[in-house]
Write a protein that holds these residues in place. Structure first.
Motif, PDB file in Angstrom:
ATOM      1  N   ARG A  28       0.777  -1.153  -0.062  1.00  0.00           N
ATOM      2  CA  ARG A  28       0.070   0.165  -0.024  1.00  0.00           C
ATOM      3  C   ARG A  28       0.696   1.037   0.004  1.00  0.00           C
ATOM      4  N   ASN A  29       1.938   1.212   0.405  1.00  0.00           N
ATOM      5  CA  ASN A  29       2.904   2.311   0.539  1.00  0.00           C
ATOM      6  C   ASN A  29       3.441   2.575  -1.157  1.00  0.00           C
ATOM      7  N   ILE A  81       5.880  13.027  -7.950  1.00  0.00           N
ATOM      8  CA  ILE A  81       4.533  12.706  -7.792  1.00  0.00           C
ATOM      9  C   ILE A  81       4.248  12.214  -6.420  1.00  0.00           C
ATOM     10  N   GLN A  84       4.395  15.277  -4.161  1.00  0.00           N
ATOM     11  CA  GLN A  84       3.218  16.057  -4.165  1.00  0.00           C
ATOM     12  C   GLN A  84       1.958  15.351  -3.358  1.00  0.00           C
ATOM     13  N   PHE A  86       2.328  13.487  -0.852  1.00  0.00           N
ATOM     14  CA  PHE A  86       2.546  13.548   0.656  1.00  0.00           C
ATOM     15  C   PHE A  86       2.225  14.921   0.984  1.00  0.00           C
ATOM     16  N   THR A  91       0.164  11.481   3.556  1.00  0.00           N
ATOM     17  CA  THR A  91       0.232   9.932   3.830  1.00  0.00           C
ATOM     18  C   THR A  91       0.746   9.500   2.512  1.00  0.00           C
ATOM     19  N   VAL A  92       1.271   8.440   2.563  1.00  0.00           N
ATOM     20  CA  VAL A  92       1.807   7.899   1.333  1.00  0.00           C
ATOM     21  C   VAL A  92       1.076   6.484   0.935  1.00  0.00           C
ATOM     22  N   ASP A  93      -0.088   6.378   1.478  1.00  0.00           N
ATOM     23  CA  ASP A  93      -0.856   5.417   1.346  1.00  0.00           C
ATOM     24  C   ASP A  93      -1.666   5.331   0.007  1.00  0.00           C
ATOM     25  N   ALA A  94      -1.698   4.449  -0.702  1.00  0.00           N
ATOM     26  CA  ALA A  94      -1.957   4.315  -2.164  1.00  0.00           C
ATOM     27  C   ALA A  94      -3.720   4.423  -2.166  1.00  0.00           C
ATOM     28  N   ASP A  95      -4.183   3.739  -1.228  1.00  0.00           N
ATOM     29  CA  ASP A  95      -5.628   3.556  -0.983  1.00  0.00           C
ATOM     30  C   ASP A  95      -6.447   5.087  -0.576  1.00  0.00           C
ATOM     31  N   VAL A  97      -5.549   7.972  -1.968  1.00  0.00           N
ATOM     32  CA  VAL A  97      -5.781   8.996  -2.969  1.00  0.00           C
ATOM     33  C   VAL A  97      -6.748   8.367  -3.826  1.00  0.00           C
ATOM     34  N   SER A  98      -7.932   8.442  -3.591  1.00  0.00           N
ATOM     35  CA  SER A  98      -9.170   7.669  -4.184  1.00  0.00           C
ATOM     36  C   SER A  98     -10.096   8.563  -4.664  1.00  0.00           C
ATOM     37  N   LEU A 100     -11.269   9.871  -7.433  1.00  0.00           N
ATOM     38  CA  LEU A 100     -11.454  10.007  -8.720  1.00  0.00           C
ATOM     39  C   LEU A 100     -12.399   8.673  -8.884  1.00  0.00           C
ATOM     40  N   GLN A 101     -13.505   8.582  -7.913  1.00  0.00           N
ATOM     41  CA  GLN A 101     -14.067   7.361  -7.919  1.00  0.00           C
ATOM     42  C   GLN A 101     -15.557   7.556  -8.245  1.00  0.00           C
TER      43      GLN A 101
ATOM     44  N   LEU B  74      11.337  12.330   2.940  1.00  0.00           N
ATOM     45  CA  LEU B  74       9.914  11.993   3.573  1.00  0.00           C
ATOM     46  C   LEU B  74       9.955  12.006   5.079  1.00  0.00           C
ATOM     47  N   GLU B  84       3.268  -0.361   7.978  1.00  0.00           N
ATOM     48  CA  GLU B  84       3.476  -1.471   7.129  1.00  0.00           C
ATOM     49  C   GLU B  84       3.222  -2.625   7.559  1.00  0.00           C
ATOM     50  N   TRP B  87      -0.649  -3.332   7.617  1.00  0.00           N
ATOM     51  CA  TRP B  87      -0.867  -3.630   6.071  1.00  0.00           C
ATOM     52  C   TRP B  87      -0.669  -4.733   5.478  1.00  0.00           C
ATOM     53  N   LEU B 158       6.639  18.888 -11.107  1.00  0.00           N
ATOM     54  CA  LEU B 158       5.677  18.123 -10.185  1.00  0.00           C
ATOM     55  C   LEU B 158       6.178  18.471  -8.803  1.00  0.00           C
TER      56      LEU B 158
ATOM     57  N   GLN C 587     -15.092   1.502 -10.770  1.00  0.00           N
ATOM     58  CA  GLN C 587     -14.388   2.809 -10.447  1.00  0.00           C
ATOM     59  C   GLN C 587     -14.402   3.238  -9.183  1.00  0.00           C
ATOM     60  N   ASN C 588     -13.557   2.581  -8.594  1.00  0.00           N
ATOM     61  CA  ASN C 588     -13.718   2.922  -7.017  1.00  0.00           C
ATOM     62  C   ASN C 588     -12.552   3.799  -6.698  1.00  0.00           C
ATOM     63  N   GLY C 589     -11.895   4.219  -7.601  1.00  0.00           N
ATOM     64  CA  GLY C 589     -10.502   4.894  -7.334  1.00  0.00           C
ATOM     65  C   GLY C 589      -9.156   4.540  -6.742  1.00  0.00           C
ATOM     66  N   GLN C 590      -9.459   3.194  -6.723  1.00  0.00           N
ATOM     67  CA  GLN C 590      -8.288   2.535  -5.801  1.00  0.00           C
ATOM     68  C   GLN C 590      -7.028   2.347  -6.769  1.00  0.00           C
ATOM     69  N   MET C 591      -6.154   2.713  -6.823  1.00  0.00           N
ATOM     70  CA  MET C 591      -5.046   2.444  -7.794  1.00  0.00           C
ATOM     71  C   MET C 591      -4.493   0.922  -8.137  1.00  0.00           C
ATOM     72  N   ARG C 592      -4.645   0.496  -6.869  1.00  0.00           N
ATOM     73  CA  ARG C 592      -3.935  -0.973  -6.838  1.00  0.00           C
ATOM     74  C   ARG C 592      -5.220  -1.886  -7.524  1.00  0.00           C
TER      75      ARG C 592
END
Lengths: 102, 173, 612
Positions: A28-29, A81, A84, A86, A91-95, A97-98, A100-101, B74, B84, B87, B158, C587-592
């Protein structure tokens, strides 16, 4: 020198690639995701160089150069990116930044 | 040259596995460097000296160092390790592992399912690569430089501070 | 200059295209809009002067541009036909049109749709010019439809208010009914004669449709009358005109007073050869005209809205023109058309000034005593009102109405009845217009207003004011067009009686609305029911609602839930909705998740390429 079968190198490359893929999907990071992407790039490069060595042509190494360049550019932009993200989301959690859902 | 090859291959596999399962980011990065170095050894044993040198200098030397820099910047610290660990519960591995396996199987089948090809090995030295780059692949060089330029411009833009913070210009760049 | 005839309708069309294809500021839009019509007017004047005033004996000029289409021998062309009648109409359209364009620059100042307004006004003028200059009925129908479209666009100009949209739609649909009748008439003519060229059709009809076949002439004439009735807002299709007052006032001046509504009159005058073959049709025309003029006059007497009074007045005056056509007084009808264009446009524009100055107030009972505040509008109203009431000698309306009254008297059988109706109409006309003037400009002041002093307002009003008074001395060059001998016995007592009647009308208005307003209120209370009936246009709106609108709406509602909808289309809609909901979950916005999707695709592709 004893030649090493091409299949072995390609098998190694495939295994590394799939490990990288699993890493991208699991972590997730964002930094780890980028690292897993690097693993995948590396695996592809390995495949190309192995092919070049097998057939004795420099074309594979030229491709490897391109892959290297690509990886470098991608890492640069990707890390920018991350910075930005962060700054905006703290946070650097990929989940996280959602937005656009839906 | 087969022993270095297989040894390096084993090291690469183990190191990569550690990269994707490690909880500490810096440790993972170092494991990745180890993995890259072993791949460089593999290149050497295949006779691709120039590729090996490039792998070490550019990949391990520049890209990974860049990763490290950003990670340091960071400055997340201990909290990140804890996060981590949370997760990375064993349950989350199921789907991706399955997918990776599904990808691996056809590839393996394609590799070993066909007829046997005899092993050959050639040394591809720097000179022939250079001749190829200045000869038929001259445009590749140009393209690569363009790509790097684009990447540089994009990364610079960026990573800039947002406009309202830029004016203040305090220290943080 | 005759070879530039084609430019007369094309110039406003070019203005329209220029205005529509680029954005414009107010100044430039007004310049293009007024300029195109102005130059067309100058061209018309130039043609008139160059031909020596279109003296009797001048040949009609034709200019054919190209053949429009050819189907089974029918070949209408894009051609223009200029004779005294079309030259007169062209002069009116471009001249009065130009003045109204200039006035619009004042009236529409500051409106967000300024350029759009001028574009559509230009398109309208172009279509109207095509209508009057057409040498064949198909091209005329093109202009006919074009003015109908522009009328719709301009009535609903302030489209954000849905009421305006309803009014525009009503106008379009009602005139559509007439247009359909006209189209059927055109089909009839085309199938019988194989051509729709106007002169050719009339010659062929005179040749073929005699004796036994006369009923065909009657039928064709009646069908064309249907179209004329729709466009000119006569009985039974008059319901759209009062509601059309929802548009800007200059639009009412141009379209619903001076030009479009006169298209019906023009059509019948142009096809007079056909109508002469059928006395029955002519009688119908006259009866329609007479009935309408009385009905509209009574209605105008009971209105409160300043523009509606003028609208019903228009319906009534066009009734006069139809009456004149019906009794064979073609020149008188066109003459009245011309003078009516002058004074009605003047009245509408002056009304616009009043409305603007009082900040969009249109109820006359909220106005009063404005003659000192708005002097220019007052004098314009006086000039226009006098002309409308046909006050003797000094007004143009006197001469034109007089010509009609003279012609009506001489008609055998029902002439006396028509004449009586026309006289009664004249009386009522004088009463309602001076009622308007006295209530608005005399008496106690309710709201005060400030008159705009700009030239764009004053010059058109001044020019039309002069024309409304002296325009009676202009004789349109119609002698060659209507070859039927019209000059009948000149009964000198008719003009005298008509003068007395109009003065009597002014006197009645003066008595009830200036001197003793209380008596007017008393009469209004006593006849309240009649007042409501007349005021609603003799109940036609309610009647049409009952007869046509309600059944149609009920049918439409029932049709919404019919079987085909339920079995076929609702499932399709439900399926689309379901699939949308399912797909939007991805389209849930989750990248993974997306990366996983790519991985799955990759697995599939690799497997596929390895297997095959």
């Amino acid at each position: 020198m004893n030649a090493i079968p091409l299949e072995h190198s390609l098998l190694l490359a495939s295994i590394l690639f799939c490990m990288g893929l699993a890493g991208v999907l699991v972590r997730r990071n964002i930094i780890f995701i980028l690292m897993s992407l690097e693993i995948m790039f590396n695996a592809a490069g390995l495949a190309f160089v192995a092919g070049a060595a097998h057939w004795g042509q420099p074309d594979g190494q030229v491709m490897f150069l391109l892959i290297l360049t690509l990886a470098a550019a991608e890492v640069a932009v990707g890390l920018a990116i991350v910075l930005q993200v962060f700054r905006s989301f703290h946070t650097v959690d990929a989940d996280a930044v959602s937005e656009l859902q839906g | 040259m087969t022993l270095p090859y297989y040894a390096a291959a084993l090291v690469a596999l183990v190191a990569t596995l550690r990269v994707i399962t490690c909880v500490n980011a810096v440790h993972a990065l170092l494991y990745l460097v180890v993995s890259l170095l072993s791949v460089a050894v593999i290149f050497y044993s295949l006779g691709a000296h120039f590729a090996a040198a490039r792998e070490i200098i550019i990949y391990a030397g520049a890209i990974m160092v860049l990763f490290l820099f950003v990670l340091m910047m960071l400055n997340i610290g201990e909290a990140a390790v804890e996060q981590e660990r949370n997760w990375l519960s064993p349950g989350v591995w199921r789907g991706p592992a399955l997918l990776a396996l599904l990808l691996l199987l056809p590839l393996v089948y394609a590799l070993f399912g066909g007829e046997e090809v005899e092993a050959r090995g050639h040394v591809v030295d720097a000179k022939s690569v250079g001749m190829a780059l200045f000869g038929p692949y001259i445009l590749v060089v140009e393209l690569a430089s363009l790509l790097l330029l684009a990447g540089m411009a994009g990364a610079w833009h960026l990573a800039q501070d947002p406009p309202d913070e830029r004016e203040r210009g305090e220290g943080g760049r | 200059m005759l070879n530039l005839l084609w430019m007369i309708p094309v110039l406003p069309l070019a203005g329209f295209l220029l205005l529509v294809l680029m954005p414009h500021g107010e100044r430039r839009a007004a310049l293009i809009g007024c300029g195109s019509v102005g130059i067309a007017f100058l061209l018309a004047v130039g043609i008139f002067v160059q031909s020596g005033g279109w003296a009797p004996g001048s040949m009609a000029a034709t200019q054919t541009l190209w053949t429009w289409f050819e189907v089974e021998g029918l070949r209408p062309g894009i051609g223009f036909y200029l004779d005294g009648l079309s030259l007169t109409m062209t002069g009116i359209i471009t001249g009065v049109g130009f003045l109204i364009h200039v006035y619009s620059a004042y009236y529409m100042h500051g409106d967000a749709g300024f350029a759009r307004y001028f574009a559509w006004l230009n398109l309208f003028v172009s279509a109207m010019l095509v209508l009057v200059l057409a040498d064949n009925l198909v091209l005329l129908y093109l202009g006919w439809e074009g003015v109908g479209l522009c009328s719709y666009l301009l009535i609903g100009f302030w489209y954000r208010n849905p009421e305006n949209g309803y009014a525009a739609r009503k106008a379009f649909v009602v005139t559509r009914v007439g247009d359909t009748s006209m189209a059927i008439g055109l089909f009839l003519l085309a199938t019988h004669f194989g051509t729709l060229d106007i002169q050719a059709v009339q010659a062929a009809a005179a040749r073929d449709w005699t004796g036994e076949e006369r009923w065909l002439a009657t039928l064709a004439a009646l069908l064309l009358l249907g179209g004329a009735v729709g466009k000119s807002a006569q009985l039974p299709l008059q319901t759209w005109l009062p509601d059309a007052m929802a548009g800007p006032t200059p639009v009412s001046a141009l379209i619903h007073a001076a030009t479009m509504v006169t298209a019906g009159v023009y059509l019948i005058a142009r096809m007079h050869g056909l109508y002469l073959l059928s006395p029955t049709a002519l009688t119908c025309v006259a009866v329609v005209g007479a009935a309408t003029l009385l009905l509209a006059g009574c209605t105008a007497l009971c209105q409160r809205d300043i523009k509606r009074i003028l609208a019903w007045s228009t319906v009534s005056q066009i009734g006069y023109m139809f009456l004149a056509l019906g009794v064979g007084a073609w020149s008188a009808a066109i003459f009245h058309l011309m003078t009516h264009a002058f004074f009605k446009a003047l009245l509408f524009m002056a009304a616009g000034t009043v409305i603007h100055s009082l900040h969009e107030e249109q109820d006359i009972f909220n106005m009063g005593g404005l003659r000192r505040d708005l002097p220019f509008a007052y004098f314009s109203f006086l000039a226009g009102g006098a002309s409308l009431a046909a006050l003797p000698l000094v007004t143009a309306g006197f001469y034109s109405k007089d010509a009609i009254l003279l012609a009506t008297w001489d008609v055998p059988w029902i002439g006396w009845l028509l004449w009586l109706v026309a006289m009664a109409g004249a009386l009522i006309t004088a009463v309602y217009i001076f009622r308007l003037i006295f209530i608005v400009f005399h008496g106690e002041k309710q709201k005060s207003g400030h008159e705009h002093a700009g030239l764009e307002m004053r010059i058109p009003l001044a020019v039309l004011g002069v024309l409304a008074l002296v325009g009676g001395f202009i004789r349109p060059p119609l002698d060659d067009v209507f070859l039927v001998a019209e000059a009948a016995a000149h009964h000198a007592w008719i003009p005298v009686l008509a003068s007395l009647v109009s003065i009597l009308g002014v006197g009645i208005a003066w008595h009830f609305f200036l001197r003793h307003p209380a008596r007017a209120l008393a009469v209004a209370d006593q006849y309240a029911g009649l007042g409501r009936f007349w005021g609603s246009g003799w109940g036609f709106d309610a009647l049409y609602d009952r007869l046509f609108v309600n059944p149609f709406v009920a049918l439409a509602r029932a049709s919404r839930r019919d079987l085909a909808d339920r079995l076929l289309w609702n499932p399709v809609a439900a399926l689309s909705r379901l699939s949308h909901e399912l797909l939007s979950r991805t389209q849930n916005g989750q990248m993974r998740w997306y990366a996983g999707g790519i991985a799955v695709g990759c697995v599939l592709v690799v497997t596929g390429s390895v297997m095959l």
